[in-house]
Design a protein around this motif. Structure first.
Motif, PDB file in Angstrom:
ATOM      1  N   UNK A 193      -7.133   3.680  -6.987  1.00 62.29           N
ATOM      2  CA  UNK A 193      -6.546   5.847  -6.504  1.00 62.29           C
ATOM      3  C   UNK A 193      -7.840   6.592  -5.663  1.00 62.29           C
ATOM      4  N   UNK A 194      -8.704   5.476  -6.359  1.00 65.60           N
ATOM      5  CA  UNK A 194     -10.334   6.282  -4.922  1.00 65.60           C
ATOM      6  C   UNK A 194     -10.336   5.140  -3.508  1.00 65.60           C
ATOM      7  N   UNK A 195      -9.555   4.414  -3.955  1.00 67.63           N
ATOM      8  CA  UNK A 195      -9.247   3.461  -2.837  1.00 67.63           C
ATOM      9  C   UNK A 195      -9.066   3.836  -1.474  1.00 67.63           C
ATOM     10  N   UNK A 196      -7.395   5.160  -1.729  1.00 72.34           N
ATOM     11  CA  UNK A 196      -7.160   5.691  -0.973  1.00 72.34           C
ATOM     12  C   UNK A 196      -7.015   7.515  -0.776  1.00 72.34           C
ATOM     13  N   UNK A 197      -8.115   8.016  -2.138  1.00 69.03           N
ATOM     14  CA  UNK A 197      -8.211   9.993  -1.421  1.00 69.03           C
ATOM     15  C   UNK A 197      -9.798   9.280  -2.142  1.00 69.03           C
ATOM     16  N   UNK A 198     -10.844  10.557  -1.910  1.00 71.59           N
ATOM     17  CA  UNK A 198     -12.239  10.575  -1.908  1.00 71.59           C
ATOM     18  C   UNK A 198     -12.203  11.539  -3.200  1.00 71.59           C
ATOM     19  N   UNK A 199     -11.368  11.860  -3.929  1.00 68.96           N
ATOM     20  CA  UNK A 199     -11.297  13.384  -4.780  1.00 68.96           C
ATOM     21  C   UNK A 199     -10.478  13.531  -5.388  1.00 68.96           C
ATOM     22  N   UNK A 239       0.770  -1.121   0.014  1.00 77.14           N
ATOM     23  CA  UNK A 239       0.169   0.502  -0.409  1.00 77.14           C
ATOM     24  C   UNK A 239       0.606   1.185  -0.221  1.00 77.14           C
ATOM     25  N   UNK A 240       1.954   1.503   1.090  1.00 80.37           N
ATOM     26  CA  UNK A 240       2.852   2.584   0.910  1.00 80.37           C
ATOM     27  C   UNK A 240       3.569   2.588  -0.408  1.00 80.37           C
ATOM     28  N   UNK A 241       4.088   2.049  -0.994  1.00 78.79           N
ATOM     29  CA  UNK A 241       4.617   2.077  -2.409  1.00 78.79           C
ATOM     30  C   UNK A 241       3.265   2.565  -3.303  1.00 78.79           C
ATOM     31  N   UNK A 242       2.511   1.683  -3.738  1.00 77.68           N
ATOM     32  CA  UNK A 242       1.005   2.454  -4.328  1.00 77.68           C
ATOM     33  C   UNK A 242       0.878   3.391  -4.259  1.00 77.68           C
TER      34      UNK A 242
END
Length: 229
Positions: A57-63, A18-21
């Motif tokens: 991307x949306x797994x980590x950030x909502x927008x 996850x950190x790498x992603x």
């Protein structure tokens, strides 16, 4: 192998992945924002640059805004690690702090990021203000705290710590920063930056010293610049 050990290793591997992603997404977002501007850049483009799907991307950030501020916070983590060594005298402590802050603030990455943010100012002034709090403003907050303590010691008359920190950082690093942002320079010799920082700190401390301040509060001059071997 015991089940507990296996689960722990799996958890560590998951965190590392996850950190790498996130790192790839941050790198892709910065490239997209710099190339196209925040408002023109799309999540599709960022996903393509990161080599992942938008779902990832949306797994980590909502927008896109959340991703932008996540990128700023990621940069803030580096700046916030700059500390003022309170075991040193004021001159040596401030010079060391400003040198370390300068290495970050005057980097090409930081300058590119700042240009991108400034280009978006007309679209969203709030974006610049929020980014400021997450960037160089973070270093200034650490400086504000130290300058407030310096005034409390009774040896210096600082006034508003926020204004004082802004003034000192401007004296020490402002000219370099402006030239980077304008693109008239890409880097500066460390010894030149250090010379400006030392002069700025000395002028500042002399200018704020109380008339009855104990001379012991002013340490011997800091050592001359020594290039890294």
């Amino acid at each position: 192998m015991q089940p507990g050990v296996t689960l722990e290793r799996q958890a560590c591997a998951h965190e590392a992945a996850e950190a790498a992603a996130r790192a790839r997404i941050f790198s892709a977002a910065e490239a997209a924002f710099t190339a196209n501007g925040f408002h023109v850049a799309t999540m599709d483009d960022i996903a393509r640059r990161a080599g992942c799907s938008k779902k990832t991307i949306y797994k980590f950030f909502s927008s896109k805004e959340d991703l932008f501020f996540g990128l700023m916070d990621h940069s803030k983590e580096v700046v916030s690690q700059v500390r003022i060594d309170r075991s040193k005298g004021p001159e040596a402590a401030l010079v060391a702090f400003l040198e370390e802050a300068g290495r970050i603030i005057l980097s090409q990455d930081a300058a590119s990021r700042r240009r991108m943010i400034m280009a978006e100012y007309t679209h969203s002034p709030a974006l610049l203000a929020a980014a400021e709090r997450r960037g160089a403003g973070t270093a200034r907050m650490a400086l504000e705290s130290y300058l407030a303590e310096l005034e409390q010691s009774g040896h210096h008359e600082i006034g508003d710590p926020r204004e004082a920190a802004h003034m000192l950082m401007g004296m020490a690093l402002g000219a370099f920063h402006h030239r980077l942002l304008l693109g008239v320079a890409s880097s500066f010799p460390p010894e030149v930056i250090r010379e400006r920082i030392v002069k700025s700190v000395r002028i500042y401390l002399r200018g704020t010293a109380r008339p009855n301040a104990n001379s012991a509060s002013h340490p011997a001059p800091v050592p001359a610049f020594q290039p890294a071997e």
